[in-house]
Scaffold this motif. Structure first.
Motif, mmCIF file in Angstrom:
data_model
loop_
_atom_site.group_PDB
_atom_site.id
_atom_site.type_symbol
_atom_site.label_atom_id
_atom_site.label_comp_id
_atom_site.label_asym_id
_atom_site.label_seq_id
_atom_site.Cartn_x
_atom_site.Cartn_y
_atom_site.Cartn_z
ATOM 1 N N PHE A 45 31.023 -41.327 71.912
ATOM 2 C CA PHE A 45 31.851 -41.780 70.790
ATOM 3 C C PHE A 45 33.331 -41.682 71.147
ATOM 4 O O PHE A 45 33.773 -40.699 71.756
ATOM 5 C CB PHE A 45 31.567 -40.951 69.540
ATOM 6 C CG PHE A 45 30.129 -41.025 69.099
ATOM 7 C CD1 PHE A 45 29.703 -42.064 68.291
ATOM 8 C CD2 PHE A 45 29.212 -40.068 69.512
ATOM 9 C CE1 PHE A 45 28.376 -42.148 67.886
ATOM 10 C CE2 PHE A 45 27.888 -40.141 69.114
ATOM 11 C CZ PHE A 45 27.463 -41.182 68.306
ATOM 12 N N SER A 46 34.079 -42.676 70.734
ATOM 13 C CA SER A 46 35.524 -42.669 70.962
ATOM 14 C C SER A 46 36.174 -41.609 70.073
ATOM 15 O O SER A 46 35.570 -41.137 69.103
ATOM 16 C CB SER A 46 36.108 -44.046 70.639
ATOM 17 O OG SER A 46 36.086 -44.266 69.231
ATOM 18 N N PRO A 47 37.415 -41.218 70.377
ATOM 19 C CA PRO A 47 38.099 -40.210 69.551
ATOM 20 C C PRO A 47 38.177 -40.602 68.078
ATOM 21 O O PRO A 47 38.113 -39.726 67.204
ATOM 22 C CB PRO A 47 39.490 -40.122 70.184
ATOM 23 C CG PRO A 47 39.271 -40.509 71.615
ATOM 24 C CD PRO A 47 38.202 -41.562 71.583
ATOM 25 N N ALA A 48 38.317 -41.896 67.799
ATOM 26 C CA ALA A 48 38.416 -42.323 66.400
ATOM 27 C C ALA A 48 37.133 -41.982 65.642
ATOM 28 O O ALA A 48 37.176 -41.482 64.517
ATOM 29 C CB ALA A 48 38.689 -43.817 66.324
ATOM 30 N N PHE A 49 35.982 -42.253 66.252
ATOM 31 C CA PHE A 49 34.712 -41.944 65.588
ATOM 32 C C PHE A 49 34.532 -40.433 65.429
ATOM 33 O O PHE A 49 34.022 -39.956 64.401
ATOM 34 C CB PHE A 49 33.545 -42.535 66.375
ATOM 35 C CG PHE A 49 33.374 -44.012 66.184
ATOM 36 C CD1 PHE A 49 32.839 -44.510 65.002
ATOM 37 C CD2 PHE A 49 33.749 -44.903 67.159
ATOM 38 C CE1 PHE A 49 32.680 -45.869 64.808
ATOM 39 C CE2 PHE A 49 33.595 -46.268 66.987
ATOM 40 C CZ PHE A 49 33.068 -46.755 65.804
ATOM 41 N N GLN A 50 34.947 -39.676 66.418
ATOM 42 C CA GLN A 50 34.831 -38.223 66.313
ATOM 43 C C GLN A 50 35.701 -37.687 65.175
ATOM 44 O O GLN A 50 35.279 -36.794 64.429
ATOM 45 C CB GLN A 50 35.239 -37.581 67.646
ATOM 46 C CG GLN A 50 34.294 -37.922 68.803
ATOM 47 C CD GLN A 50 34.807 -37.391 70.124
ATOM 48 O OE1 GLN A 50 35.681 -36.530 70.174
ATOM 49 N NE2 GLN A 50 34.253 -37.919 71.215
ATOM 50 N N GLN A 51 36.892 -38.269 65.045
ATOM 51 C CA GLN A 51 37.772 -37.839 63.949
ATOM 52 C C GLN A 51 37.175 -38.214 62.598
ATOM 53 O O GLN A 51 37.202 -37.418 61.654
ATOM 54 C CB GLN A 51 39.152 -38.473 64.121
ATOM 55 C CG GLN A 51 40.144 -38.038 63.050
ATOM 56 C CD GLN A 51 41.508 -38.642 63.265
ATOM 57 O OE1 GLN A 51 41.674 -39.572 64.045
ATOM 58 N NE2 GLN A 51 42.509 -38.128 62.571
ATOM 59 N N TRP A 52 36.632 -39.431 62.487
ATOM 60 C CA TRP A 52 36.015 -39.856 61.222
ATOM 61 C C TRP A 52 34.836 -38.938 60.867
ATOM 62 O O TRP A 52 34.638 -38.622 59.692
ATOM 63 C CB TRP A 52 35.549 -41.300 61.331
ATOM 64 C CG TRP A 52 36.668 -42.297 61.311
ATOM 65 C CD1 TRP A 52 37.872 -42.161 60.703
ATOM 66 C CD2 TRP A 52 36.680 -43.575 61.947
ATOM 67 N NE1 TRP A 52 38.649 -43.289 60.905
ATOM 68 C CE2 TRP A 52 37.935 -44.175 61.660
ATOM 69 C CE3 TRP A 52 35.765 -44.294 62.715
ATOM 70 C CZ2 TRP A 52 38.280 -45.444 62.127
ATOM 71 C CZ3 TRP A 52 36.109 -45.554 63.172
ATOM 72 C CH2 TRP A 52 37.354 -46.120 62.885
ATOM 73 N N ALA A 53 34.098 -38.552 61.879
ATOM 74 C CA ALA A 53 32.956 -37.670 61.616
ATOM 75 C C ALA A 53 33.437 -36.317 61.096
ATOM 76 O O ALA A 53 32.862 -35.746 60.152
ATOM 77 C CB ALA A 53 32.128 -37.491 62.886
ATOM 78 N N GLN A 54 34.510 -35.778 61.703
ATOM 79 C CA GLN A 54 35.055 -34.502 61.248
ATOM 80 C C GLN A 54 35.566 -34.591 59.819
ATOM 81 O O GLN A 54 35.523 -33.618 59.059
ATOM 82 C CB GLN A 54 36.188 -34.069 62.180
ATOM 83 C CG GLN A 54 35.723 -33.692 63.579
ATOM 84 C CD GLN A 54 36.890 -33.444 64.529
ATOM 85 O OE1 GLN A 54 38.052 -33.563 64.134
ATOM 86 N NE2 GLN A 54 36.575 -33.105 65.774
ATOM 87 N N GLN A 55 36.039 -35.772 59.428
ATOM 88 C CA GLN A 55 36.539 -35.981 58.073
ATOM 89 C C GLN A 55 35.428 -36.323 57.093
ATOM 90 O O GLN A 55 35.703 -36.529 55.900
ATOM 91 C CB GLN A 55 37.581 -37.110 58.086
ATOM 92 C CG GLN A 55 38.835 -36.779 58.886
ATOM 93 C CD GLN A 55 39.737 -37.986 59.080
ATOM 94 O OE1 GLN A 55 39.324 -39.142 58.853
ATOM 95 N NE2 GLN A 55 40.970 -37.752 59.488
ATOM 96 N N GLY A 56 34.214 -36.397 57.570
ATOM 97 C CA GLY A 56 33.086 -36.696 56.703
ATOM 98 C C GLY A 56 32.953 -38.158 56.321
ATOM 99 O O GLY A 56 32.237 -38.493 55.367
ATOM 100 N N LYS A 57 33.620 -39.049 57.058
ATOM 101 C CA LYS A 57 33.590 -40.470 56.718
ATOM 102 C C LYS A 57 32.395 -41.194 57.332
ATOM 103 O O LYS A 57 31.953 -42.213 56.801
ATOM 104 C CB LYS A 57 34.884 -41.148 57.170
ATOM 105 C CG LYS A 57 36.126 -40.666 56.431
ATOM 106 C CD LYS A 57 37.363 -41.407 56.930
ATOM 107 C CE LYS A 57 38.602 -40.980 56.158
ATOM 108 N NZ LYS A 57 39.820 -41.703 56.651
#
Length: 454
Positions: A45-57
């Motif tokens: 997963f790209s950093p954007a997807f990892q960040q979205w996952a951490q944000q619960g999106k």
């Protein structure tokens, strides 16, 4: 029709995105904006997807694609860089009767992702059925440029007023007339763009309550210095909505060609020494047209508030409670100087610029001593016939006779002509020109040889 256009409500509905690269990121943003319950499956997963996952999106599903990922899905998008994987996802979705979009293989897909113009709740989708995606994107960009950002807010406001309109106006004709006034109201659109809700409510109440004789409005639009490409986007929108366009001699033919075809055109051209239509008569014309309930555009060359007498025209409208607004234009000084390669200000040559009317005898005494000061640029509007007086006054008040000057005729158009000389030669040079022309005085004129491009 190869594809049936359809807008789907995806809020809270499970959608699957297979792939987590750059293309998948773009698809994910659209799905997240739509409120989808987004599950993303990929090996990495790209950093954007990892960040979205951490944000619960989003919910991440790491590994190779399995049909279990399709459980309870409403929509699937296959966006990996492996065509075989994308096809396997598409086949599995087809077997389960789930619409699936295949990136880079639209002919095999059961759903197409269009190019989108988002003015929520107003949505515009453009699709070529996958045959010419670049063309669809270019069309979307044109629509983006044409449609103001506040259009969605206007649409939402209209939705909230539907029941009130139905109660207030008994016939369909009356309702249609109201909505035409509502969506064509430049004052309302500008007020919404400014976030001024109380004033918007006042304008809406006026639209509901005003008798037909008071429902017209006037928009003062600056047409710019000549080149139709310099007409502002908002100015274009206004002239394409107008019932009547009142225009003067400085408005170029290419700009007039952009006026709505069924709009009435009224010429009130004026030129130095000869007024085809007196200003008082123009003021009365605008008033009468607006009082008859029409949307009137007063189209002026350049900017209407810079030697365009726009303020005088609006004073009359204000006295009679006629709704009005102003769309500024690129003034002749800015446009003609830029197209001539003459910057109006420059750190080494001019720290200020002054716009001066050439009608010297008509507007009181001019402070020539201040105009003759160094380190500034002077731009004389309508000064061709007064060139001798301008030259004499500036020399008398101490300006260097070698000060560079330029005259620009038909600025920004294919007929543009520019000549340079010195202040001592201004009177002689002016005899070689005809109006409309602009006089520029200042050391910035020396930069023309290096910066000219037109």
């Amino acid at each position: 029709m190869d594809y049936f256009p359809l807008f789907c409500r995806l809020q809270g509905k499970r959608c699957l995105l297979v792939g987590a690269g750059d293309v998948a990121e773009r698809k994910a943003r659209l799905l997240l904006d739509a409120g989808a319950d987004l599950h993303v499956g990929a090996l990495d997963f790209s950093p954007a997807f990892q960040q979205w996952a951490q944000q619960g999106k989003v919910t991440l599903l790491q590994g190779t694609f399995t049909e279990a990922w399709l459980e309870a899905c409403w929509l699937v998008i296959a966006a990996t860089n492996d065509d075989a994987v994308n096809q396997r996802v598409g086949d599995a979705a087809e077997a389960r009767r789930i619409f699936c979009n295949l990136v880079d293989a639209p002919q095999e897909a059961s759903a197409i992702m269009p190019s989108i113009v988002d003015r929520s709740p107003l949505m515009i989708a453009v699709s070529s059925g996958g045959r010419a995606p670049v063309l669809a994107r270019l069309l979307r960009e044109k629509l983006e440029a044409m449609l103001p950002q506040h259009l969605g807010e206007l649409a939402a406001l209209a939705g909230s007023l539907r029941s009130r309109v139905k109660r207030t106006f008994a016939s369909m004709a009356q309702r249609r007339a109201f909505w035409e006034r509502f969506f064509a109201s430049d004052r309302l659109a500008q007020t919404l763009a400014n976030g001024d809700r109380p004033r918007a409510e006042h304008i809406i109440n006026t639209l509901f309550d005003a008798p037909p004789s008071q429902r017209g409005e006037v928009v003062l639009v600056g047409a710019g210095p000549g080149d139709a490409g310099l007409l502002t986007l908002k100015g274009l929108q206004c002239i394409q909505q107008a019932d009547v366009v009142v225009y003067d001699r400085l408005v170029s033919e290419p700009i007039l060609n952009l006026v709505r075809r069924d709009a009435e055109r009224i010429f009130v051209g004026k030129q130095a020494g000869h007024h085809c239509v007196p200003q008082a008569q123009i003021n009365q014309l605008l008033l009468e047209q607006a009082q008859s309930g029409k949307r009137v555009v007063r189209l002026k060359g350049g900017d209407p508030f810079i030697f365009g007498r726009g303020g005088e025209e609006l004073e009359i409208l204000a006295q009679h409670n006629i709704a009005f607004s102003v769309v500024p234009g690129i003034t002749a000084a800015s446009g003609c100087a830029a197209y001539s390669g003459i910057p109006l200000t420059h750190r080494d040559h001019a720290q200020s610029v002054r716009f001066v009317t050439g009608h010297l005898q008509q507007h009181g005494e001019i402070e020539w001593d201040k105009l003759a000061a160094e380190q500034q640029t002077l731009v004389f509007y309508m000064g061709l016939n007064q060139a001798a007086d301008i030259q004499q006054r500036l020399l008398q008040h101490g300006m260097d006779a070698a000060m560079p000057v330029a005259i620009v005729q038909h600025g920004t158009t294919p007929q543009q002509r520019v000549e340079t000389a010195t202040l001592a030669q201004l009177e002689t040079l002016a005899r070689q020109f005809v109006s409309p022309a602009l006089i520029i005085v200042g050391r910035v004129v020396t930069l023309r040889d290096r910066l000219r491009w037109f």
